[in-house]
Write a protein that holds these residues in place. Sequence first.
Motif, PDB file in Angstrom:
ATOM      1  N   ALA A   1       0.840  -1.211   0.000  1.00 36.35           N
ATOM      2  CA  ALA A   1       0.000   0.000   0.000  1.00 36.35           C
ATOM      3  C   ALA A   1       0.869   1.253   0.000  1.00 36.35           C
ATOM      4  CB  ALA A   1      -0.938  -0.002   1.204  1.00 36.35           C
ATOM      5  N   GLY A   2       2.007   1.192   0.699  1.00 34.98           N
ATOM      6  CA  GLY A   2       2.906   2.347   0.716  1.00 34.98           C
ATOM      7  C   GLY A   2       3.491   2.649  -0.652  1.00 34.98           C
ATOM      8  N   ARG A   3       3.763   1.610  -1.439  1.00 35.13           N
ATOM      9  CA  ARG A   3       4.355   1.828  -2.764  1.00 35.13           C
ATOM     10  C   ARG A   3       3.319   2.217  -3.807  1.00 35.13           C
ATOM     11  NH1 ARG A   3       5.320   3.159  -6.881  1.00 35.13           N
ATOM     12  NH2 ARG A   3       6.881   2.508  -8.417  1.00 35.13           N
ATOM     13  N   PHE A   4       2.154   1.585  -3.787  1.00 33.60           N
ATOM     14  CA  PHE A   4       1.193   1.782  -4.871  1.00 33.60           C
ATOM     15  C   PHE A   4       0.009   2.673  -4.491  1.00 33.60           C
ATOM     16  CE2 PHE A   4       3.221  -2.364  -5.681  1.00 33.60           C
ATOM     17  CZ  PHE A   4       3.741  -2.121  -6.939  1.00 33.60           C
ATOM     18  N   GLY A   5      -0.135   3.023  -3.209  1.00 30.21           N
ATOM     19  CA  GLY A   5      -1.270   3.842  -2.787  1.00 30.21           C
ATOM     20  C   GLY A   5      -1.155   5.275  -3.258  1.00 30.21           C
ATOM     21  N   GLY A   6      -2.241   6.008  -3.122  1.00 28.11           N
ATOM     22  CA  GLY A   6      -2.288   7.384  -3.598  1.00 28.11           C
ATOM     23  C   GLY A   6      -2.077   8.416  -2.527  1.00 28.11           C
ATOM     24  N   SER A   7      -1.876   7.993  -1.255  1.00 29.19           N
ATOM     25  CA  SER A   7      -1.614   8.927  -0.164  1.00 29.19           C
ATOM     26  C   SER A   7      -0.220   8.642   0.364  1.00 29.19           C
ATOM     27  CB  SER A   7      -2.654   8.747   0.954  1.00 29.19           C
ATOM     28  OG  SER A   7      -2.451   9.678   1.994  1.00 29.19           O
ATOM     29  N   PRO A   8       0.775   9.425  -0.057  1.00 25.27           N
ATOM     30  CA  PRO A   8       2.171   9.073   0.215  1.00 25.27           C
ATOM     31  C   PRO A   8       2.511   8.908   1.688  1.00 25.27           C
ATOM     32  CG  PRO A   8       2.037  10.850  -1.383  1.00 25.27           C
ATOM     33  CD  PRO A   8       0.664  10.647  -0.866  1.00 25.27           C
ATOM     34  N   LEU A   9       1.897   9.682   2.564  1.00 25.43           N
ATOM     35  CA  LEU A   9       2.271   9.646   3.976  1.00 25.43           C
ATOM     36  C   LEU A   9       1.312   8.830   4.827  1.00 25.43           C
ATOM     37  CD1 LEU A   9       3.563  13.276   4.618  1.00 25.43           C
ATOM     38  CD2 LEU A   9       4.715  11.309   3.627  1.00 25.43           C
ATOM     39  N   GLN A  10       0.294   8.244   4.227  1.00 23.82           N
ATOM     40  CA  GLN A  10      -0.613   7.399   5.008  1.00 23.82           C
ATOM     41  C   GLN A  10       0.031   6.035   5.258  1.00 23.82           C
ATOM     42  OE1 GLN A  10      -5.064   6.988   5.272  1.00 23.82           O
ATOM     43  NE2 GLN A  10      -4.681   5.702   3.506  1.00 23.82           N
ATOM     44  N   VAL A  11      -0.100   5.552   6.492  1.00 18.27           N
ATOM     45  CA  VAL A  11       0.442   4.245   6.873  1.00 18.27           C
ATOM     46  C   VAL A  11      -0.714   3.253   6.939  1.00 18.27           C
ATOM     47  CG1 VAL A  11       1.719   2.952   8.601  1.00 18.27           C
ATOM     48  CG2 VAL A  11       2.273   5.349   8.180  1.00 18.27           C
ATOM     49  N   SER A  12      -0.542   2.114   6.281  1.00 21.07           N
ATOM     50  CA  SER A  12      -1.577   1.087   6.254  1.00 21.07           C
ATOM     51  C   SER A  12      -1.112  -0.140   7.011  1.00 21.07           C
ATOM     52  CB  SER A  12      -1.914   0.709   4.802  1.00 21.07           C
ATOM     53  OG  SER A  12      -2.376   1.833   4.095  1.00 21.07           O
ATOM     54  N   GLY A  13      -2.070  -0.914   7.488  1.00 21.20           N
ATOM     55  CA  GLY A  13      -1.770  -2.131   8.227  1.00 21.20           C
ATOM     56  C   GLY A  13      -3.032  -2.671   8.859  1.00 21.20           C
ATOM     57  N   ASN A  63       3.543   9.316  11.536  1.00 27.98           N
ATOM     58  CA  ASN A  63       4.388   9.496  10.353  1.00 27.98           C
ATOM     59  C   ASN A  63       4.464  10.970   9.949  1.00 27.98           C
ATOM     60  OD1 ASN A  63       6.016   8.437   8.259  1.00 27.98           O
ATOM     61  ND2 ASN A  63       4.297   8.464   6.848  1.00 27.98           N
ATOM     62  N   VAL A  64       3.298  11.629   9.917  1.00 21.38           N
ATOM     63  CA  VAL A  64       3.268  13.053   9.551  1.00 21.38           C
ATOM     64  C   VAL A  64       3.974  13.895  10.602  1.00 21.38           C
ATOM     65  CG1 VAL A  64       1.761  15.016   9.114  1.00 21.38           C
ATOM     66  CG2 VAL A  64       1.148  12.773   8.201  1.00 21.38           C
ATOM     67  N   SER A  65       3.730  13.601  11.885  1.00 24.92           N
ATOM     68  CA  SER A  65       4.328  14.390  12.961  1.00 24.92           C
ATOM     69  C   SER A  65       5.840  14.235  12.996  1.00 24.92           C
ATOM     70  CB  SER A  65       3.732  13.965  14.312  1.00 24.92           C
ATOM     71  OG  SER A  65       2.332  14.136  14.317  1.00 24.92           O
ATOM     72  N   ALA A  66       6.338  13.074  12.557  1.00 24.36           N
ATOM     73  CA  ALA A  66       7.785  12.850  12.547  1.00 24.36           C
ATOM     74  C   ALA A  66       8.469  13.547  11.390  1.00 24.36           C
ATOM     75  CB  ALA A  66       8.079  11.348  12.498  1.00 24.36           C
ATOM     76  N   GLY A  67       7.693  14.193  10.511  1.00 23.51           N
ATOM     77  CA  GLY A  67       8.283  14.989   9.444  1.00 23.51           C
ATOM     78  C   GLY A  67       8.527  14.256   8.151  1.00 23.51           C
ATOM     79  N   ALA A  68       7.885  13.094   7.942  1.00 23.20           N
ATOM     80  CA  ALA A  68       8.089  12.346   6.698  1.00 23.20           C
ATOM     81  C   ALA A  68       7.716  13.202   5.499  1.00 23.20           C
ATOM     82  CB  ALA A  68       7.248  11.072   6.715  1.00 23.20           C
ATOM     83  N   VAL A  69       8.463  13.008   4.400  1.00 22.19           N
ATOM     84  CA  VAL A  69       8.233  13.827   3.212  1.00 22.19           C
ATOM     85  C   VAL A  69       7.902  12.996   1.981  1.00 22.19           C
ATOM     86  CG1 VAL A  69       9.670  15.738   4.010  1.00 22.19           C
ATOM     87  CG2 VAL A  69      10.710  13.886   2.701  1.00 22.19           C
ATOM     88  N   SER A  70       7.986  11.671   2.074  1.00 30.70           N
ATOM     89  CA  SER A  70       7.682  10.837   0.911  1.00 30.70           C
ATOM     90  C   SER A  70       7.201   9.475   1.374  1.00 30.70           C
ATOM     91  CB  SER A  70       8.922  10.680   0.013  1.00 30.70           C
ATOM     92  OG  SER A  70       9.846   9.784   0.598  1.00 30.70           O
ATOM     93  N   ARG A  71       6.793   8.675   0.410  1.00 29.82           N
ATOM     94  CA  ARG A  71       6.298   7.336   0.714  1.00 29.82           C
ATOM     95  C   ARG A  71       7.413   6.406   1.188  1.00 29.82           C
ATOM     96  NH1 ARG A  71       2.884   5.769  -2.630  1.00 29.82           N
ATOM     97  NH2 ARG A  71       2.548   7.676  -3.809  1.00 29.82           N
ATOM     98  N   ALA A  72       8.667   6.839   1.121  1.00 34.19           N
ATOM     99  CA  ALA A  72       9.773   5.995   1.581  1.00 34.19           C
ATOM    100  C   ALA A  72       9.628   5.635   3.057  1.00 34.19           C
ATOM    101  CB  ALA A  72      11.099   6.713   1.340  1.00 34.19           C
ATOM    102  N   SER A  73       9.118   6.552   3.882  1.00 30.93           N
ATOM    103  CA  SER A  73       8.978   6.265   5.315  1.00 30.93           C
ATOM    104  C   SER A  73       7.996   5.128   5.541  1.00 30.93           C
ATOM    105  CB  SER A  73       8.517   7.526   6.060  1.00 30.93           C
ATOM    106  OG  SER A  73       7.237   7.935   5.607  1.00 30.93           O
ATOM    107  N   THR A  74       6.877   5.129   4.817  1.00 35.57           N
ATOM    108  CA  THR A  74       5.882   4.067   4.963  1.00 35.57           C
ATOM    109  C   THR A  74       6.457   2.720   4.533  1.00 35.57           C
ATOM    110  OG1 THR A  74       4.146   5.686   4.516  1.00 35.57           O
ATOM    111  CG2 THR A  74       3.559   3.375   4.306  1.00 35.57           C
ATOM    112  N   MET A  75       7.174   2.716   3.423  1.00 37.05           N
ATOM    113  CA  MET A  75       7.751   1.471   2.924  1.00 37.05           C
ATOM    114  C   MET A  75       8.841   0.955   3.859  1.00 37.05           C
ATOM    115  SD  MET A  75       7.933   2.552  -1.098  1.00 37.05           S
ATOM    116  CE  MET A  75       8.700   1.013  -1.597  1.00 37.05           C
ATOM    117  N   LEU A  76       9.673   1.838   4.381  1.00 35.68           N
ATOM    118  CA  LEU A  76      10.716   1.407   5.304  1.00 35.68           C
ATOM    119  C   LEU A  76      10.129   0.819   6.587  1.00 35.68           C
ATOM    120  CD1 LEU A  76      13.378   4.249   4.964  1.00 35.68           C
ATOM    121  CD2 LEU A  76      13.638   1.860   4.307  1.00 35.68           C
TER     122      LEU A  76
END
Length: 801
Positions: A74-86, A330-343
Amino acid sequence: MTLCTPARTPNRPRVQRPHSPPGRKGRFRPAGVDVSASLAVFLIALPLSLGIALATGAPLQAGLVAAAVGGLVAGRFGGSPLQVSGPAAGLTVVTAELIQRYGWRTTCAITALAGLAQLALAALKVARSALAVSPAIVHGMLAGIGVTIALAQLHIVLGGTPQSSAVANALGLPAQLAHARPAALAISALTVGVLLGWPRLPGRAGRALRKAPAALVAVVGATALAAGAGLTVPRVDLPSWSSHALPGLPEGPVLGIAAGVLTITLVTSVQSLLSAVAVDKLVAARPDRGRGVPRSDLDRELAGQGMANVVSGALGGLPVAGVAVRSVANVSAGAVSRASTMLHGLWIVLAALLLVPAIDLIPLAALAALVMVVGIQMVSITRIRTVTRHREAVVYAVTLTGVVLVGILEGVALGIAVAVAVAMHRLARTRITREEREGHQVLRVRGQLTFLAVPRLSRALHQVPTGSKVTVELDGSFMDHAAYETLNDWRAAHLAHGGTVELTGAAGSRIAGAPADRAAGPSGTGPGPDASPHACCRPWTPWHNHQCAEPPAPPAAESFEEPPAEPSAPLPTAHQLVHGIGKFQRNTAPLVRDELARLAREGQTPAQLFLTCADSRLVTSMITSSGPGDLFTVRNVGNLVPLPGEESGDDSVAAAIEYAVDVLRVRSITVCGHSGCGAMQALLGAGPEDPATPLRRWLRHGRPSLERMASRRHAWARISGRLPADAVEQLSITNVVQQLEHLRAYESVARRLADGSLTLHGMYFHVGEAQAYLLSDADEVRGYDDVFDSVPPAVLAARAS
């Protein structure tokens, strides 16, 4: 807002794909802030995933699988870069019921089928339609799920075993309390205490400690207590991955499995889409205003969630959805791209492979306490206040009760039925009264006039004595065709029998023109164009169209028609202003005097700051159907908002914004541009060698709009699906979007946006077409395709009021 790729033209640079970070060219190079954000999310996700798996009765490894798939797929293919799924707490009840009824392997198959259904919905571009569900129903559903989760986990907290339903868990609580196990209760109490107290640690040391997630600290503390005190309590037992259960062919009644697929699809989709919208708002409220982070593409997000559920189900994981707690972190930690969700998904995989001995030390009571607190927090007091303020508490209560007592799908269906009934009741709640004053009949209509009110309207109209003098007061903003025809037919018959009729609005202002000529709306919509010979002498008519040296004779109160007057020569320009003031004193002042007197006594309390161009063709009160006291209007050349701190030599705009936001406490700010804007034409035609006149110095505040229009990161806006007609129109629209960004740079505006008490709106008015357009999702103004949607006059008037 639906994002679409504009047609490429030879003169325009290639627009970069919205969700590809600029300059990366497809290579995975996470920024340092993304790495740190991913670790913060991982530390929250690990205990939550195990706790949710425990609450559903699924294998504990299934929670880790879902968390990893949610991050990576979901982090790679989703449309909300900073949303975390699980795995989400909102799916706990549904999944637990499916496991009890059909077994784990069939539940995995149902999860994969639900993912395929989400992919089909994404292909049909219906993601935004899911947001049409009443928020009261969504919040009621989540609250009902939270109550069910809390009741079930409370039994594990007390050292027992939960029952199969919320009702059974509630009835079994007294017996469970009587046989509570002290060891489990001590571990649970410590977990709850740390969860609630950790975010409130005071002082500088507290600020440093609060950087560690409360969920992780609580579980680690409970584990240390159990190990140090030698407590004998059930603990996590992760089996070998070689024995991990994978899905099998669905076994069970077809209708039951279809209902399970529908429920998983509904809950995961709605929760994920609502969470994506919330994430966009959180990103916009950050100090950096989310610069470089694209808005969510909801259809793509739905497709990404579908892919994740297909993979998770195929690998034996729980259903996947966008989750609020991890996304906020994720947003509060300052993430700027979908890389944080994938990591974060990658860290979950490594933990599941390398940290099994440490995970096996965690007491189940600690995980149950963690999930119980999450369930209780799903019953949000803030949301209850919101739905109560909007008079939808009954919808919320019915949905919550239905989810707890019957089930999620049934509870949502009950909520929808009640919401429809409430809407119909409000639409049909029209009061019609009749009284007589010295032989003069007065018929008052309070509320909307729809076909539901036609029987009562017709009965009241036919009780009016034949040939009498009648005034009909309409207090509402809508009249449908059935009510219009009923009123028009009765009026014609009444006039034919020698009677007189006058239609007035709520304040007694006369609605000019006969309904036979046009649909004259009730108060708030205003009369339509007049077909009479002297429409030129009505209010809102430009001076150069007036053909009457003296105003026409005032109309008789009992008639819809105005007597004819002989036209004479146009007024000289020097006398137009004086003549207009005279017309105001004679015709308009008597109608507005009471309202202006009230405003003079009470002071101004406008609802909106309306910032627009100084162009003489824009009459703000006309295009917004607003009256005295509604708008705090600021006009300047080009509707520009200088960035704070720039040396412009003119602080008037900044002063107006500060006064409106901090003193008048307006609830929204609208920036309105228009077609054929002379300022935008001058901005396009300005050259570096032009003399620095006052106009040129002022227009330099519009240069960021020029840069935005030329940027490769921003595609052209669309107006109701079409591209702008020319560069001037494109710049006028782009300028609206840019000035909304400038507004967010003001400290007072940013503060009010963050606490949710202020909203921003973009508007574009096409002068030649007399058509207004509103920027879709105007609180999210940094997208690549900013879509302006056409607004019918009645809707625009309702929004303005």
